[in-house]
Write a protein that holds these residues in place. Structure first.
Motif, short mmCIF file in Angstrom:
data_model
loop_
_atom_site.label_atom_id
_atom_site.label_comp_id
_atom_site.label_asym_id
_atom_site.label_seq_id
_atom_site.Cartn_x
_atom_site.Cartn_y
_atom_site.Cartn_z
N VAL A 68 0.77 -1.12 -0.13
CA VAL A 68 0.02 0.08 0.04
C VAL A 68 0.73 1.28 -0.10
O VAL A 68 1.65 1.47 0.75
N ASP A 70 1.28 5.28 0.14
CA ASP A 70 0.44 6.35 0.80
C ASP A 70 0.43 7.90 0.33
O ASP A 70 1.26 8.55 -0.17
N ALA A 109 -10.65 3.43 -3.08
CA ALA A 109 -10.28 3.50 -1.85
C ALA A 109 -11.52 3.43 -0.82
O ALA A 109 -12.44 3.81 -1.18
N CYS A 114 -6.11 8.71 4.83
CA CYS A 114 -5.26 7.70 5.12
C CYS A 114 -6.03 6.45 6.02
O CYS A 114 -6.26 5.34 5.81
N SER A 117 -9.50 4.64 5.50
CA SER A 117 -9.27 3.80 4.34
C SER A 117 -8.65 2.65 4.74
O SER A 117 -8.88 1.55 4.36
N ARG A 118 -7.54 2.80 5.48
CA ARG A 118 -6.86 1.35 5.84
C ARG A 118 -7.68 0.59 6.92
O ARG A 118 -7.46 -0.47 6.89
N ASP A 358 -3.72 4.30 -0.38
CA ASP A 358 -4.81 4.44 0.55
C ASP A 358 -5.65 5.30 0.26
O ASP A 358 -6.91 5.31 0.49
N HIS A 410 -11.42 -1.27 -1.57
CA HIS A 410 -10.36 -1.78 -0.76
C HIS A 410 -10.90 -2.70 0.31
O HIS A 410 -9.95 -3.85 0.45
#
Length: 549
Positions: A68, A70, A109, A114, A117-118, A358, A410
């Motif tokens: 992934v 950034d 995403a 960030c 999304s993660r 992300d 994602h």
């Protein structure tokens, strides 16, 4: 008045004047002064797998390598004919994953920033299902950022009431009750490894080693320096127009930690260091199934390039663009070295490699074309903020040069990796992702998703088939786009299609019923112009949104 009293009052007056004049500097640098000590570099001893394979390749579950980037912009790679600086930088190793496997034309995403999304990627679920709605922000950071002047007439809004009820930054993360992709795969016997950025909580129960990872080498917060600012091997580019950039340069350390150790200094430029350690971890685990989550922090700010990469790009005239391109050059090199190591270890055929970013490229670096041809940026739900490169390569199962149309997200990575490993999806909770491999193989027709949702406070968006509705809060309006006829969202047709607007609003309302209250409040709401980067002057009548955290 005694003479000593006059002197004391004079000193106090000078201190007060000096404090007033330097208050912005003090507020900006205070967190960095209070940061933990960073220790010298130490070698990482990765846990060694068996000396011989427990099962021959082809009979054991496939390895899974999830890479992934950034804040990588859609136009930052050359796969679709683009690339930084009008294509002056090529990304052959990242492009190869798309050419040798499957590329998803509508890869999205889980969110436009960030951390949420993660959270979607890690859990296979909309993060609003478990309260992970806003990017975790420290109160001091938010207040400091809001105090800087904006580059145009709309100002950042800081919520003092929310700040009084704000939990500590480490407690803002994915709750321990969620099932992560690492926990899912570890339950099948995988050795699970995390390298790089986490940004999903630092409290007990939220850290990577508490969320299913056997080994974690990286940083819990949202960013790090790539090298110390004065290192002779680094070339820096600062954005004086961006308050976030000012804060990062003042406070970010250059450090990593291994399974909760004291922070220590990486041995070299961060991107190359993480690549080195990824290769070492592959070698240590070559004889057992492993899941490697390689979360680079490139090309997120601060913009810092390795001098050798910067010097290799003399064809790029603009300094900031050249630094940014050099960072992506290092990222692409890292991807190439990792895939080369899989081949060298005889693991290439039986490893599912996934590459994505992300979210989209950020407006605050001041570069105009990083998400071209799409409008918008990171921290907006325009395509530029949520449409990302999305590739999968698994030579044993995926034919080269496969291309899939139709929205994917994602959170599909959770289900795809799980099914590839032979794991049934959990039934005690909603899983929003789907297994993409049947679509890739052609055994399942249609689009993987007909409807996708995004939410950031009062800013809510739905894509349903070819229609995409954006419901803004500041300014309060609804924008409707026909994504088949207008994939770059240039023409709002909400006034011409009131029935579609009403139907999509109802879908959003129904989706909201499946979401929970945010686990922590939004502290700041920031204006973002859709069609220009930060550091450029405002334009009359321009489209903008307000983003919460």
């Amino acid at each position: 008045m005694k003479r000593w009293m006059k002197i004391l009052l004079g000193i106090l007056a000078l201190i007060a004047i000096g404090g007033f004049l330097t208050k912005d500097y003090v507020l900006l640098h205070l967190p960095g002064w209070l940061a933990p000590h960073v220790y010298p570099n130490r070698p990482v001893a990765w846990q060694q797998g068996p000396g011989k394979p427990q099962l021959p390749l082809g009979r054991r579950p496939p390895n899974v390598v999830l890479i992934v980037a950034d804040d990588l912009g859609y136009n930052d790679i050359s796969f679709n004919g683009g690339g930084v600086a009008g294509g002056l930088l090529k990304t052959p190793h990242i492009d190869a994953l798309g050419r040798q496997g499957v590329s998803f034309a509508d890869g999205y995403a889980g969110n436009a920033t960030c951390a949420p999304s993660r959270a979607a990627l890690m859990t296979g679920r909309y993060p609003t299902r478990f309260g992970f709605e806003f990017t975790p922000a420290d109160t001091r950071f938010a207040r400091t950022i809001a105090g800087f002047p904006s580059d145009w007439e709309h100002r950042t809004i800081f919520d003092e009431v929310a700040a009084r009820n704000d939990p500590p930054p480490n407690e803002k993360g994915v709750p321990a009750s969620e099932l992560t992709i690492a926990e899912l795969l570890r339950g099948k016997g995988y050795h699970t490894l995390h390298l790089g950025k986490w940004h999903l909580g630092g409290a007990k129960g939220m850290r990577p080693e508490d969320q299913g990872f056997d080994e974690s080498l990286g940083f819990i917060i949202g960013g790090q320096m790539f090298l110390p600012e004065q290192d002779p091997n680094v070339v820096n580019a600062k954005q004086d127009f961006d308050p976030i950039d000012k804060y990062l340069w003042a406070n970010l350390p250059f450090s990593v930690q291994y399974n909760g150790s004291k922070p220590f200094r990486p041995a070299r430029y961060m991107t190359d260091y993480l690549t080195d350690q990824a290769i070492a971890s592959i070698r240590a685990n070559r004889n057992r199934p492993f899941f490697l989550y390689l979360a680079y922090n490139a090309p997120h700010t601060p913009l810092q390039a390795l001098k050798a990469d910067y010097d290799a790009l003399p064809q790029i005239a603009d300094h900031r663009t050249r630094v940014y391109a050099a960072m992506i050059r290092a990222l692409d090199r890292g991807v190439g070295r990792v895939t080369a190591e899989l081949k060298a270890q005889g693991l290439e055929q039986d490893t599912l490699v996934i590459f994505t970013s992300d979210n989209g490229g950020a407006h605050y670096i001041g570069l105009p074309d990083i998400n071209r041809p799409y409008r918008g940026w990171k921290a907006t739900f325009f395509e530029g903020g949520v449409k990302v490169p999305f590739f999968m390569r698994w030579p044993a199962r995926i034919a080269p040069a496969t291309r899939i149309a139709g929205p994917v997200s994602h959170f599909d990575i959770f289900a795809t990796a799980g099914k590839a490993a032979g794991i049934a999806m959990p039934t005690e909770r909603a899983v929003d992702g789907v297994d993409l491999l049947p679509f890739v193989a052609g055994t399942q027709r249609g689009a993987p998703h007909h409807t996708l949702f995004w939410r950031d406070g009062a800013y809510r968006v739905v894509r349903d088939g070819d229609w995409k509705l954006q419901m803004l809060d500041l300014p309060h309006q609804s924008l409707l786009f026909d994504m088949r006829a207008d994939p770059t969202e240039r023409h709002d047709v909400a006034a011409q299609q009131p029935e579609i607007v009403a139907r999509l609003r109802a879908l959003l309302a129904e989706h909201d019923k499946q979401s929970v209250k945010p686990a922590w409040p939004s502290l700041i709401r920031s204006p973002i112009a859709i069609d220009r980067p930060l550091g450029t002057g405002p334009k009359a009548g321009e489209t903008y949104i307000y983003w919460a955290n």
